[in-house]
Design a protein around this motif. Structure first.
Motif, short mmCIF file in Angstrom:
data_model
loop_
_atom_site.label_atom_id
_atom_site.label_comp_id
_atom_site.label_asym_id
_atom_site.label_seq_id
_atom_site.Cartn_x
_atom_site.Cartn_y
_atom_site.Cartn_z
N LEU A 1 1.08 -0.93 -0.07
CA LEU A 1 0.46 -0.19 -0.13
C LEU A 1 0.73 1.00 0.30
O LEU A 1 0.56 2.50 -0.73
CB LEU A 1 -1.02 -0.29 1.26
CG LEU A 1 -1.55 1.43 1.08
CD1 LEU A 1 -2.51 1.21 0.18
CD2 LEU A 1 -2.78 1.04 2.88
N TYR A 2 1.98 1.30 0.60
CA TYR A 2 3.10 2.24 0.82
C TYR A 2 2.57 3.08 -0.76
O TYR A 2 2.90 4.72 -0.31
CB TYR A 2 4.44 1.91 1.59
CG TYR A 2 5.16 2.82 1.27
CD1 TYR A 2 5.13 4.04 1.78
CD2 TYR A 2 6.44 3.00 0.85
CE1 TYR A 2 5.77 5.15 2.05
CE2 TYR A 2 7.13 4.43 0.52
CZ TYR A 2 7.19 5.39 1.45
OH TYR A 2 7.95 5.90 1.17
N PRO A 3 3.09 2.84 -1.83
CA PRO A 3 3.29 3.85 -3.24
C PRO A 3 2.17 4.17 -3.68
O PRO A 3 2.34 5.66 -3.92
CB PRO A 3 3.53 2.14 -3.85
CG PRO A 3 4.09 1.49 -3.63
CD PRO A 3 4.12 1.36 -2.11
N LEU A 4 1.36 3.50 -3.11
CA LEU A 4 -0.44 4.73 -3.22
C LEU A 4 -0.17 5.90 -2.24
O LEU A 4 -0.61 6.85 -2.37
CB LEU A 4 -1.37 3.98 -2.79
CG LEU A 4 -2.44 4.72 -2.79
CD1 LEU A 4 -2.93 5.03 -4.59
CD2 LEU A 4 -3.85 3.61 -2.53
N ASN A 5 0.53 5.95 -1.28
CA ASN A 5 0.17 6.56 0.01
C ASN A 5 1.21 7.97 0.00
O ASN A 5 0.78 9.08 0.00
CB ASN A 5 0.57 5.59 1.78
CG ASN A 5 -0.78 5.30 2.01
OD1 ASN A 5 -2.11 5.43 1.57
ND2 ASN A 5 -0.48 4.21 3.28
N ARG A 6 1.85 7.20 -0.63
CA ARG A 6 3.34 8.32 -0.79
C ARG A 6 2.90 8.98 -2.09
O ARG A 6 2.82 10.45 -2.14
CB ARG A 6 4.22 7.59 -1.00
CG ARG A 6 5.57 8.01 -2.04
CD ARG A 6 6.55 7.51 -1.91
NE ARG A 6 6.34 6.43 -3.13
CZ ARG A 6 7.21 5.65 -3.68
NH1 ARG A 6 8.73 5.35 -2.92
NH2 ARG A 6 7.26 4.81 -4.42
N PHE A 7 2.27 8.65 -3.00
CA PHE A 7 1.66 9.08 -4.66
C PHE A 7 0.73 10.47 -3.80
O PHE A 7 0.75 11.04 -3.57
CB PHE A 7 1.07 8.67 -4.99
CG PHE A 7 -0.19 8.98 -6.45
CD1 PHE A 7 0.78 9.55 -7.29
CD2 PHE A 7 -0.57 9.66 -6.00
CE1 PHE A 7 0.20 9.82 -8.40
CE2 PHE A 7 -1.57 10.30 -7.46
CZ PHE A 7 -1.12 10.73 -8.67
N LEU A 8 0.11 9.99 -3.10
CA LEU A 8 -1.48 10.58 -2.48
C LEU A 8 -0.60 12.45 -1.10
O LEU A 8 -0.75 12.89 -1.47
CB LEU A 8 -2.88 10.07 -1.79
CG LEU A 8 -3.34 8.76 -2.16
CD1 LEU A 8 -4.30 7.93 -1.27
CD2 LEU A 8 -3.67 9.62 -3.73
#
Length: 220
Positions: free
Chosen positions: A206-213
């Motif tokens: 999930l981390y890449p999505l949170n980083r993007f957001l």
């Protein structure tokens, strides 16, 4: 490993969701809450290893209250039958993308991202995706991500959001009302030492999505 006291208390609460029982069993509640708080603290340490953005966060800031707001609800049960925590910069009320742990007998799940973002945050996310659709697709279509979160959470708009062209090639990416995901976890896994590795693998994906957001949110 999640302490069994948590699920035991929630199971009893589900069957006795009234103030009299709750007050008579306040010690059980406090013990279960303390055990969940400790589990969340350990989970924060676990996530910090790959997402430094939650450094400085503590469990108390992340835990949701067990008391329900029944003022405008037909369901007058006074208590939630789960323990939940949103692990993100600034805690449970954060506008940042984060990681959610939901413990409820027969309905445990892990999730995260941005759930019910404010209108300006939602517009900013959509704008970023509009300008960089391939980057966003690369995140949500990554095999490691899809293994844990095969689809985004919630309903989508039936037409293009206001201010965006209807003929945009990737308009489906802009129609989400939430940029959040979730996955169910069985009681058996939650009650075993496998749950810790499940959290680790799921939240790393999930981390890449949170980083993007969060790169979007921090500029607002």
């Amino acid at each position: 490993m999640l302490n069994q006291s948590i699920l035991d208390f929630l199971t009893e609460l589900r069957e006795n969701n009234n103030r009299e029982w709750f007050h008579a069993n306040k010690k059980k509640y406090n013990a279960a809450k303390k055990d969940f708080e400790l589990f969340v603290e350990l989970s924060i340490e676990q996530i910090k290893a790959f997402d430094p953005g939650i450094s400085g966060v503590n469990a108390k800031d992340c835990l949701f209250r067990i008391f329900r707001d029944v003022r405008f609800s037909q369901d007058k049960r006074p208590y939630k039958t789960n323990f939940g925590a949103f692990l993100a910069k600034n805690g449970r009320k954060s506008r940042y993308g984060g990681y959610y742990i939901h413990i409820e007998p027969d309905n445990c799940f892990l999730g995260g991202g941005c759930y019910m973002p404010e209108s300006n945050v939602l517009k900013a996310i959509r704008t970023e995706i509009f300008h960089h659709p391939e980057e966003f697709k690369g995140i949500i279509e990554n095999p490691k991500f899809k293994k844990h979160f095969p689809e985004m959470y919630g309903d989508k708009l039936k037409t293009a959001p206001r201010g965006f062209p209807k003929d945009f090639e990737h308009i489906d990416l802009l129609n989400y009302k939430h940029y959040a995901v979730g996955k169910m976890i069985s009681n058996e896994i939650v009650q075993s030492d496998q749950f810790v590795s499940e959290i680790d693998e799921s939240f790393k994906a999930l981390y890449p999505l949170n980083r993007f957001l969060n790169e979007i949110v921090q500029d607002l």
